[in-house]
Design a protein around this motif. Structure first.
Motif, PDB file in Angstrom:
ATOM      1  N   ASN A  84     -11.211   4.913  11.178  1.00 48.67           N
ATOM      2  CA  ASN A  84     -12.562   4.515  11.578  1.00 48.67           C
ATOM      3  C   ASN A  84     -12.472   3.757  12.906  1.00 48.67           C
ATOM      4  O   ASN A  84     -11.880   2.688  12.962  1.00 48.67           O
ATOM      5  CB  ASN A  84     -13.159   3.628  10.471  1.00 48.67           C
TER       6      ASN A  84
ATOM      7  N   ARG B 277      -5.750  -5.364   2.706  1.00 48.95           N
ATOM      8  CA  ARG B 277      -5.276  -3.965   2.745  1.00 48.95           C
ATOM      9  C   ARG B 277      -6.397  -2.943   2.549  1.00 48.95           C
ATOM     10  O   ARG B 277      -6.316  -1.820   3.060  1.00 48.95           O
ATOM     11  CB  ARG B 277      -4.207  -3.746   1.671  1.00 48.95           C
ATOM     12  N   HIS B 278      -7.464  -3.320   1.793  1.00 47.96           N
ATOM     13  CA  HIS B 278      -8.546  -2.353   1.559  1.00 47.96           C
ATOM     14  C   HIS B 278      -9.312  -2.054   2.843  1.00 47.96           C
ATOM     15  O   HIS B 278     -10.060  -1.096   2.930  1.00 47.96           O
ATOM     16  CB  HIS B 278      -9.518  -2.897   0.501  1.00 47.96           C
TER      17      HIS B 278
ATOM     18  N   PHE C 157     -19.814   1.528   0.436  1.00 49.99           N
ATOM     19  CA  PHE C 157     -19.651   2.962   0.148  1.00 49.99           C
ATOM     20  C   PHE C 157     -20.957   3.533  -0.413  1.00 49.99           C
ATOM     21  O   PHE C 157     -21.455   4.564   0.044  1.00 49.99           O
ATOM     22  CB  PHE C 157     -18.513   3.135  -0.869  1.00 49.99           C
TER      23      PHE C 157
ATOM     24  N   ALA D  96     -16.064   6.835   8.441  1.00 53.54           N
ATOM     25  CA  ALA D  96     -15.625   5.587   7.799  1.00 53.54           C
ATOM     26  C   ALA D  96     -14.699   5.889   6.635  1.00 53.54           C
ATOM     27  O   ALA D  96     -13.779   5.125   6.345  1.00 53.54           O
ATOM     28  CB  ALA D  96     -16.827   4.800   7.299  1.00 53.54           C
TER      29      ALA D  96
ATOM     30  N   THR E 265       0.853  -1.190   0.000  1.00 48.93           N
ATOM     31  CA  THR E 265       0.000   0.000   0.000  1.00 48.93           C
ATOM     32  C   THR E 265       0.882   1.230   0.000  1.00 48.93           C
ATOM     33  O   THR E 265       2.109   1.122   0.144  1.00 48.93           O
ATOM     34  CB  THR E 265      -0.949   0.006   1.220  1.00 48.93           C
ATOM     35  N   THR E 266       0.248   2.394  -0.179  1.00 46.55           N
ATOM     36  CA  THR E 266       1.029   3.635  -0.178  1.00 46.55           C
ATOM     37  C   THR E 266       0.264   4.703   0.591  1.00 46.55           C
ATOM     38  O   THR E 266      -0.969   4.663   0.683  1.00 46.55           O
ATOM     39  CB  THR E 266       1.236   4.169  -1.617  1.00 46.55           C
TER      40      THR E 266
ATOM     41  N   LEU F  23      -7.981   1.295   7.108  1.00 44.73           N
ATOM     42  CA  LEU F  23      -9.025   2.263   7.461  1.00 44.73           C
ATOM     43  C   LEU F  23      -9.245   2.411   8.971  1.00 44.73           C
ATOM     44  O   LEU F  23      -9.736   3.430   9.422  1.00 44.73           O
ATOM     45  CB  LEU F  23     -10.371   1.848   6.840  1.00 44.73           C
TER      46      LEU F  23
ATOM     47  N   HIS G 250     -20.546   9.679  11.134  1.00 43.32           N
ATOM     48  CA  HIS G 250     -19.636   8.557  11.369  1.00 43.32           C
ATOM     49  C   HIS G 250     -18.429   8.690  10.439  1.00 43.32           C
ATOM     50  O   HIS G 250     -18.581   9.071   9.276  1.00 43.32           O
ATOM     51  CB  HIS G 250     -20.376   7.235  11.134  1.00 43.32           C
TER      52      HIS G 250
ATOM     53  N   ARG H  49      -8.030   7.769  -1.175  1.00 46.34           N
ATOM     54  CA  ARG H  49      -9.259   6.958  -1.188  1.00 46.34           C
ATOM     55  C   ARG H  49     -10.065   7.029   0.101  1.00 46.34           C
ATOM     56  O   ARG H  49     -11.234   6.684   0.105  1.00 46.34           O
ATOM     57  CB  ARG H  49      -8.923   5.481  -1.451  1.00 46.34           C
TER      58      ARG H  49
ATOM     59  N   PHE I 172     -23.754   5.065   9.633  1.00 49.04           N
ATOM     60  CA  PHE I 172     -24.100   3.881   8.832  1.00 49.04           C
ATOM     61  C   PHE I 172     -23.069   2.801   9.132  1.00 49.04           C
ATOM     62  O   PHE I 172     -21.878   3.097   9.241  1.00 49.04           O
ATOM     63  CB  PHE I 172     -24.040   4.212   7.327  1.00 49.04           C
TER      64      PHE I 172
ATOM     65  N   ARG J 146     -14.353  10.491   1.949  1.00 53.41           N
ATOM     66  CA  ARG J 146     -15.085  10.688   0.688  1.00 53.41           C
ATOM     67  C   ARG J 146     -16.583  10.443   0.868  1.00 53.41           C
ATOM     68  O   ARG J 146     -17.410  11.092   0.235  1.00 53.41           O
ATOM     69  CB  ARG J 146     -14.515   9.780  -0.409  1.00 53.41           C
ATOM     70  N   ILE J 147     -16.934   9.458   1.709  1.00 53.02           N
ATOM     71  CA  ILE J 147     -18.363   9.204   1.988  1.00 53.02           C
ATOM     72  C   ILE J 147     -18.980  10.469   2.570  1.00 53.02           C
ATOM     73  O   ILE J 147     -20.034  10.937   2.137  1.00 53.02           O
ATOM     74  CB  ILE J 147     -18.538   8.026   2.992  1.00 53.02           C
TER      75      ILE J 147
ATOM     76  N   GLY K  20     -16.314  -3.268  -0.273  1.00 61.23           N
ATOM     77  CA  GLY K  20     -16.089  -1.841  -0.039  1.00 61.23           C
ATOM     78  C   GLY K  20     -16.934  -0.928  -0.903  1.00 61.23           C
ATOM     79  O   GLY K  20     -17.543   0.022  -0.407  1.00 61.23           O
TER      80      GLY K  20
ATOM     81  N   TRP L  84      -2.314   6.361  -1.770  1.00 60.92           N
ATOM     82  CA  TRP L  84      -3.577   5.628  -1.982  1.00 60.92           C
ATOM     83  C   TRP L  84      -4.499   5.824  -0.777  1.00 60.92           C
ATOM     84  O   TRP L  84      -5.685   6.130  -0.927  1.00 60.92           O
ATOM     85  CB  TRP L  84      -3.319   4.125  -2.208  1.00 60.92           C
TER      86      TRP L  84
ATOM     87  N   MET M  55     -15.298  -7.300   3.555  1.00 58.21           N
ATOM     88  CA  MET M  55     -16.057  -6.091   3.217  1.00 58.21           C
ATOM     89  C   MET M  55     -16.116  -5.888   1.717  1.00 58.21           C
ATOM     90  O   MET M  55     -15.078  -5.885   1.054  1.00 58.21           O
ATOM     91  CB  MET M  55     -15.420  -4.849   3.870  1.00 58.21           C
TER      92      MET M  55
HETATM   93  O1  UT7 Z   1     -17.915   2.014   8.643  1.00 57.11           O
HETATM   94  C1  UT7 Z   1     -18.704   1.422   7.670  1.00 57.11           C
HETATM   95  C2  UT7 Z   1     -17.920   0.415   6.994  1.00 57.11           C
HETATM   96  N1  UT7 Z   1     -16.987   0.708   5.987  1.00 57.11           N
HETATM   97  C3  UT7 Z   1     -17.107   1.623   4.997  1.00 57.11           C
HETATM   98  O2  UT7 Z   1     -17.976   2.465   4.991  1.00 57.11           O
HETATM   99  C4  UT7 Z   1     -16.116   1.556   3.874  1.00 57.11           C
HETATM  100  C5  UT7 Z   1     -16.770   1.777   2.544  1.00 57.11           C
HETATM  101  N2  UT7 Z   1     -15.854   1.603   1.406  1.00 57.11           N
HETATM  102  C6  UT7 Z   1     -14.754   2.371   1.216  1.00 57.11           C
HETATM  103  O3  UT7 Z   1     -14.455   3.248   2.008  1.00 57.11           O
HETATM  104  C7  UT7 Z   1     -13.938   2.166  -0.045  1.00 57.11           C
HETATM  105  O4  UT7 Z   1     -14.628   1.281  -0.900  1.00 57.11           O
HETATM  106  C8  UT7 Z   1     -12.515   1.589   0.245  1.00 57.11           C
HETATM  107  C9  UT7 Z   1     -11.654   2.667   0.893  1.00 57.11           C
HETATM  108  C10 UT7 Z   1     -12.588   0.367   1.125  1.00 57.11           C
HETATM  109  C11 UT7 Z   1     -11.840   1.209  -1.079  1.00 57.11           C
HETATM  110  O5  UT7 Z   1     -11.789   2.317  -1.954  1.00 57.11           O
HETATM  111  P1  UT7 Z   1     -12.292   2.159  -3.457  1.00 57.11           P
HETATM  112  O6  UT7 Z   1     -12.061   3.463  -4.105  1.00 57.11           O
HETATM  113  O7  UT7 Z   1     -13.694   1.619  -3.443  1.00 57.11           O
HETATM  114  O8  UT7 Z   1     -11.271   1.113  -4.057  1.00 57.11           O
HETATM  115  P2  UT7 Z   1     -11.526  -0.358  -4.642  1.00 57.11           P
HETATM  116  O9  UT7 Z   1     -11.870  -1.317  -3.552  1.00 57.11           O
HETATM  117  O10 UT7 Z   1     -12.447  -0.250  -5.801  1.00 57.11           O
HETATM  118  O11 UT7 Z   1     -10.085  -0.708  -5.173  1.00 57.11           O
HETATM  119  C12 UT7 Z   1      -9.423   0.060  -6.199  1.00 57.11           C
HETATM  120  C13 UT7 Z   1      -8.026  -0.489  -6.368  1.00 57.11           C
HETATM  121  C14 UT7 Z   1      -7.962  -2.007  -6.502  1.00 57.11           C
HETATM  122  O12 UT7 Z   1      -6.934  -2.336  -7.405  1.00 57.11           O
HETATM  123  P3  UT7 Z   1      -7.266  -2.692  -8.943  1.00 57.11           P
HETATM  124  O13 UT7 Z   1      -8.192  -3.880  -8.889  1.00 57.11           O
HETATM  125  O14 UT7 Z   1      -7.926  -1.470  -9.491  1.00 57.11           O
HETATM  126  O15 UT7 Z   1      -5.928  -2.973  -9.498  1.00 57.11           O
HETATM  127  C15 UT7 Z   1      -7.557  -2.468  -5.139  1.00 57.11           C
HETATM  128  O16 UT7 Z   1      -6.905  -3.708  -5.123  1.00 57.11           O
HETATM  129  O17 UT7 Z   1      -7.230  -0.180  -5.219  1.00 57.11           O
HETATM  130  C16 UT7 Z   1      -6.611  -1.366  -4.713  1.00 57.11           C
HETATM  131  N3  UT7 Z   1      -6.467  -1.240  -3.273  1.00 57.11           N
HETATM  132  C17 UT7 Z   1      -5.374  -0.708  -2.680  1.00 57.11           C
HETATM  133  N4  UT7 Z   1      -4.220  -0.235  -3.193  1.00 57.11           N
HETATM  134  C18 UT7 Z   1      -3.312   0.236  -2.317  1.00 57.11           C
HETATM  135  C19 UT7 Z   1      -7.352  -1.584  -2.305  1.00 57.11           C
HETATM  136  N5  UT7 Z   1      -6.864  -1.278  -1.104  1.00 57.11           N
HETATM  137  C20 UT7 Z   1      -5.628  -0.742  -1.305  1.00 57.11           C
HETATM  138  C21 UT7 Z   1      -4.635  -0.232  -0.448  1.00 57.11           C
HETATM  139  N6  UT7 Z   1      -3.508   0.229  -0.986  1.00 57.11           N
HETATM  140  N7  UT7 Z   1      -4.802  -0.199   0.908  1.00 57.11           N
END
Ligand code: UT7
Length: 353
Positions: free
Chosen positions: A310, A176-177, A249, A282, A28-29, A181, A280, A36, A340, A285-286, A245, A32, A243
């Motif tokens: 979170n 990692r996703h 979201f 989480a 991860t970075t 968080l 809340h 995100r 939520f 961006r939400i 995600g 990112w 999750m």
């Molecule tokens: O509290 C209530 C519960 N939780 C939430 O409300 C969370 C809701 N969801 C989210 O906040 C977002 O969906 C996340 C932050 C979890 C993910 O963001 P996203 O913009 O939806 O990303 P994504 O899951 O669509 O992934 C995009 C890319 C993927 O790579 P590819 O398939 O495009 O190559 C992931 O594998 O980002 C990659 N990715 C990461 N890269 C670097 C996912 N996690 C990471 C990470 N570091 N930590």
């Protein structure tokens, strides 16, 4: 009689973990994670510490802030998805460690909506005269969910070259996703029955829909399995939450905006009447989406996800506590809380500080 928030207090876990530190243990970075989610740092407890330690410390501070003695508390509500034990819950542990008498102690499991649900329960008890002084604690420790091993924790603590076990990097990267968080914290409020100047909880809406329960859940370790935990589940890391995600979201933005509008409308209010909206935390961006949908100006919204990540049941009382202690919320202000979380559960509460 209304449920008036008379004091608050928070306890953040001790160990600050930056995005850069996480990039030493998984793929991860910093860029990112910031882009995100808005998270910059989060805090983890020490090995051996537990959710109740944070909850008790937060509860103690809230009692002091409210000027309430433990002997005056006649209701305890503990909102947590990460109790010290599978059972019993933390309510009684918090009660006994704070020296509160043998009063009703609830544990509720509504994850990220835990505080809003807890305040609803406290409000019902106080309005009906079943209690007069409640302690409500939102506390969660997420670091324990992670499949990380000794080498990962050493790297996080600053030993940047600590060796990782075979496959450890890959296993850490699988979640990692999710793991980037979350953080560990507790925050508590003391809520007293009162009828001064319209202060207190005005109204709330609580909602749930179990149709999406498995979109955010712990897939293993539960009584749908016999035995409820097995070596196979552990080997497959099924104790790590799952999750979807993107789906979560989408639901979070939709439901939070919807319930906020419903609550304001039925109270003949608009966002113009509200001093502060506590959402809340989480994903930043939400909340920016919700802010836009509700047409909220920046000065009415506070975030602290960049600092703590979170912390599920602790996020809203943490915002409340910080805002009260820095003078951003003062007695008489109208505050809207919205959450939520897993379940799926969501809700909104209107409170006059
Ligand atoms: O509290 C209530 C519960 N939780 C939430 O409300 C969370 C809701 N969801 C989210 O906040 C977002 O969906 C996340 C932050 C979890 C993910 O963001 P996203 O913009 O939806 O990303 P994504 O899951 O669509 O992934 C995009 C890319 C993927 O790579 P590819 O398939 O495009 O190559 C992931 O594998 O980002 C990659 N990715 C990461 N890269 C670097 C996912 N996690 C990471 C990470 N570091 N930590």
């Amino acid at each position: 009689m209304r449920a008036v928030i008379a004091g608050s207090g928070s306890e953040i876990a001790r160990n600050c973990v930056t995005n850069e530190a996480l990039s030493r243990i998984m793929d991860t970075t910093d860029a990112w994670i910031r882009e995100r989610s808005g998270v910059e740092t989060r805090y983890y407890i020490d090995a051996g510490q537990k959710t109740s330690d944070l909850a008790v410390a937060a509860g103690q501070k809230a009692l002091e802030h409210a000027g309430v003695a433990p002997s005056e508390v006649d209701l305890v509500v503990s909102a947590t998805m990460t109790p010290d034990h599978f059972f019993p819950g933390n309510g009684g542990i918090i009660q006994t460690r704070l020296g509160i008498p043998a009063v009703p102690c609830f544990d509720i499991r509504q994850q990220c909506s835990g505080f809003i649900y807890g305040l609803g329960l406290v409000d019902a008890y106080l309005r009906t005269g079943m209690a007069r002084t409640a302690l409500l604690v939102g506390a969660d420790v997420h670091s324990g969910f992670m499949p990380w091993r000794e080498g990962s924790y050493r790297r996080l603590a600053g030993d940047v070259d600590a060796p990782l076990a075979d496959g450890e990097w890959e296993v850490n990267s699988e979640s990692r996703h999710l793991s980037v968080l979350f953080g560990d914290a507790a925050s508590a409020v003391v809520v007293k029955a009162g009828d001064e100047g319209g202060r207190g909880v005005i109204d709330h809406i609580l909602r749930a829909d179990g149709a999406d329960a498995t979109k955010l859940c712990v897939p293993g370790i539960g009584f749908k399995h016999r035995p409820y935990v097995s070596a196979e589940q552990v080997e497959k890391h099924q104790y790590v939450p799952f999750m979807d995600g993107r789906y979560v979201f989408k639901m979070a933005t939709t439901r939070m905006a919807e319930v906020a509008v419903e609550l304001l409308t039925r109270n003949h209010l608009t966002v113009g009447d509200v001093k502060m909206v506590l959402m809340h935390q989480a994903n930043k961006r939400i909340n920016e989406y919700v802010q836009k949908m509700l047409e909220l100006p920046d000065e009415k919204v506070i975030h602290n996800i960049h600092k703590y990540g979170n912390t599920t049941a602790a996020t809203i009382p943490l915002l409340w506590d910080e805002a009260v202690r820095t003078g951003r919320i003062v007695p008489g202000d109208l505050v809207l809380m919205v959450a939520f979380g897993a379940g799926m559960t969501w809700g909104a509460t209107l409170v006059r500080a």
